[in-house]
Write a protein that holds these residues in place. Sequence first.
Motif, PDB file in Angstrom:
ATOM      1  N   UNK A   1      50.564 -33.895 -22.800  1.00  0.00           N
ATOM      2  CA  UNK A   1      50.091 -32.725 -22.631  1.00  0.00           C
ATOM      3  C   UNK A   1      49.443 -31.768 -21.766  1.00  0.00           C
ATOM      4  N   UNK A   2      49.716 -30.375 -22.315  1.00  0.00           N
ATOM      5  CA  UNK A   2      50.595 -29.238 -21.115  1.00  0.00           C
ATOM      6  C   UNK A   2      48.415 -28.472 -21.483  1.00  0.00           C
ATOM      7  N   UNK A   3      47.567 -28.843 -20.177  1.00  0.00           N
ATOM      8  CA  UNK A   3      45.766 -27.696 -20.005  1.00  0.00           C
ATOM      9  C   UNK A   3      46.326 -26.408 -19.017  1.00  0.00           C
ATOM     10  N   UNK A   4      46.230 -25.332 -19.276  1.00  0.00           N
ATOM     11  CA  UNK A   4      46.605 -24.017 -18.548  1.00  0.00           C
ATOM     12  C   UNK A   4      44.786 -23.199 -18.289  1.00  0.00           C
ATOM     13  N   UNK A   5      44.769 -22.929 -17.274  1.00  0.00           N
ATOM     14  CA  UNK A   5      43.653 -21.656 -16.821  1.00  0.00           C
ATOM     15  C   UNK A   5      44.019 -20.604 -16.639  1.00  0.00           C
ATOM     16  N   UNK A   6      43.036 -19.595 -17.319  1.00  0.00           N
ATOM     17  CA  UNK A   6      43.615 -18.320 -17.080  1.00  0.00           C
ATOM     18  C   UNK A   6      44.938 -17.596 -16.719  1.00  0.00           C
ATOM     19  N   UNK A   7      45.577 -17.430 -15.460  1.00  0.00           N
ATOM     20  CA  UNK A   7      47.317 -17.567 -15.562  1.00  0.00           C
ATOM     21  C   UNK A   7      48.236 -18.637 -16.236  1.00  0.00           C
ATOM     22  N   UNK A   8      47.047 -20.090 -15.674  1.00  0.00           N
ATOM     23  CA  UNK A   8      47.804 -21.293 -16.084  1.00  0.00           C
ATOM     24  C   UNK A   8      48.014 -21.444 -17.267  1.00  0.00           C
ATOM     25  N   UNK A   9      46.701 -20.897 -17.758  1.00  0.00           N
ATOM     26  CA  UNK A   9      47.255 -20.964 -19.903  1.00  0.00           C
ATOM     27  C   UNK A   9      47.831 -19.938 -20.360  1.00  0.00           C
TER      28      UNK A   9
ATOM     29  N   UNK B   1      44.686 -24.308 -23.800  1.00  0.00           N
ATOM     30  CA  UNK B   1      44.719 -23.007 -23.109  1.00  0.00           C
ATOM     31  C   UNK B   1      43.515 -22.931 -22.653  1.00  0.00           C
ATOM     32  N   UNK B   2      42.880 -22.103 -21.664  1.00  0.00           N
ATOM     33  CA  UNK B   2      41.628 -21.901 -21.089  1.00  0.00           C
ATOM     34  C   UNK B   2      41.616 -20.573 -19.998  1.00  0.00           C
ATOM     35  N   UNK B   3      40.756 -19.879 -20.254  1.00  0.00           N
ATOM     36  CA  UNK B   3      40.469 -18.568 -20.289  1.00  0.00           C
ATOM     37  C   UNK B   3      41.654 -17.678 -20.564  1.00  0.00           C
ATOM     38  N   UNK B   4      42.123 -17.891 -21.622  1.00  0.00           N
ATOM     39  CA  UNK B   4      43.103 -17.055 -21.463  1.00  0.00           C
ATOM     40  C   UNK B   4      43.697 -15.936 -22.472  1.00  0.00           C
ATOM     41  N   UNK B   5      45.644 -15.953 -21.766  1.00  0.00           N
ATOM     42  CA  UNK B   5      45.082 -14.196 -22.723  1.00  0.00           C
ATOM     43  C   UNK B   5      46.806 -14.280 -23.580  1.00  0.00           C
ATOM     44  N   UNK B   6      47.191 -13.146 -24.518  1.00  0.00           N
ATOM     45  CA  UNK B   6      48.533 -13.626 -25.081  1.00  0.00           C
ATOM     46  C   UNK B   6      49.472 -12.474 -23.833  1.00  0.00           C
ATOM     47  N   UNK B   7      48.531 -11.483 -23.347  1.00  0.00           N
ATOM     48  CA  UNK B   7      49.701 -10.732 -23.149  1.00  0.00           C
ATOM     49  C   UNK B   7      50.076  -8.811 -23.780  1.00  0.00           C
TER      50      UNK B   7
END
Length: 297
Positions: A111-119, A138-144
Amino acid sequence: MPQVTANGIAIEYDERGAGEPLLLIMGLGAQMTRWPEGFCDRLAARGFRVIRFDNRDVGLSETFDAAGPADMAAALTAFVSGQAVPSAYTLDDMARDAVGVLDALKIDRAHIVGASMGGMIAQLVAADFPERTLSLTSIMSTTGNRALPPGTPEAMAALSTPAPNPNEDFEAFLAHGVQMGHVVGSPGHIDEAALRERIAGDFNRAYTPAGFLRQYVGVLASPDRRPKLAGVKAPTVVIHGEVDPLVPLAGGKDTAENIPGAELLVIPGMGHDVPTVFWDTIVEAIAKVAGRAKADA
């Protein structure tokens, strides 16, 4: 804490718990310890083997000082003009680092979990390595997506203003970090004493300001992820704070809209941090999407 060789570089990591592997990927310039012990313990108590690691160029993982300092002015000029951004590495390289950690630990899928850039990195793992991804959070992140609104002027200024040199004025360094916490964090949930303790702990563990800038440029150099996100097959939950001033809620909405079947969880009162009050909500969402992965298997 132990190290592994992942994607050809030394990566610091730790783990706890037993069960299905869950890989935590932290954000820009942040060490793996920014995933708090109590948060990791809650995940382990839900039956996960919880693995966190220092991204390249931060914490106790391998640095890229040989690449030289990042030229932020040139990077921002290129980014704004739509030109290729010169960088020591990109988010694609960091996604391969994450998969390399799984390889080194002989983990087939996680299971892959990332926050901000980690998302952002977690999104790329799910898109480019579907066979390694059980679920995506994907936590508090975006798509580019460059058409999305930026952070507030105050938040962007806080991100881009260098901290005072802690070796010359440690109190000013702490004050700068606390001020940034107030600017980007969850209103009403800022514990200044805990924040000062965390900032001091981060400094005592490792201090890599040059790595922060190289990571920042690596984000700018990475393309829009939306075409790749359309192919993500893993069950996905996108978690975002309703009042996030650094990565506005539009980024979370765009992420969920571009991943087929993704669930969007908006947390009222949450900014660009994860204070204790929201831990249980986030852990429950991670466990729920992991359950979807089992049901789909």
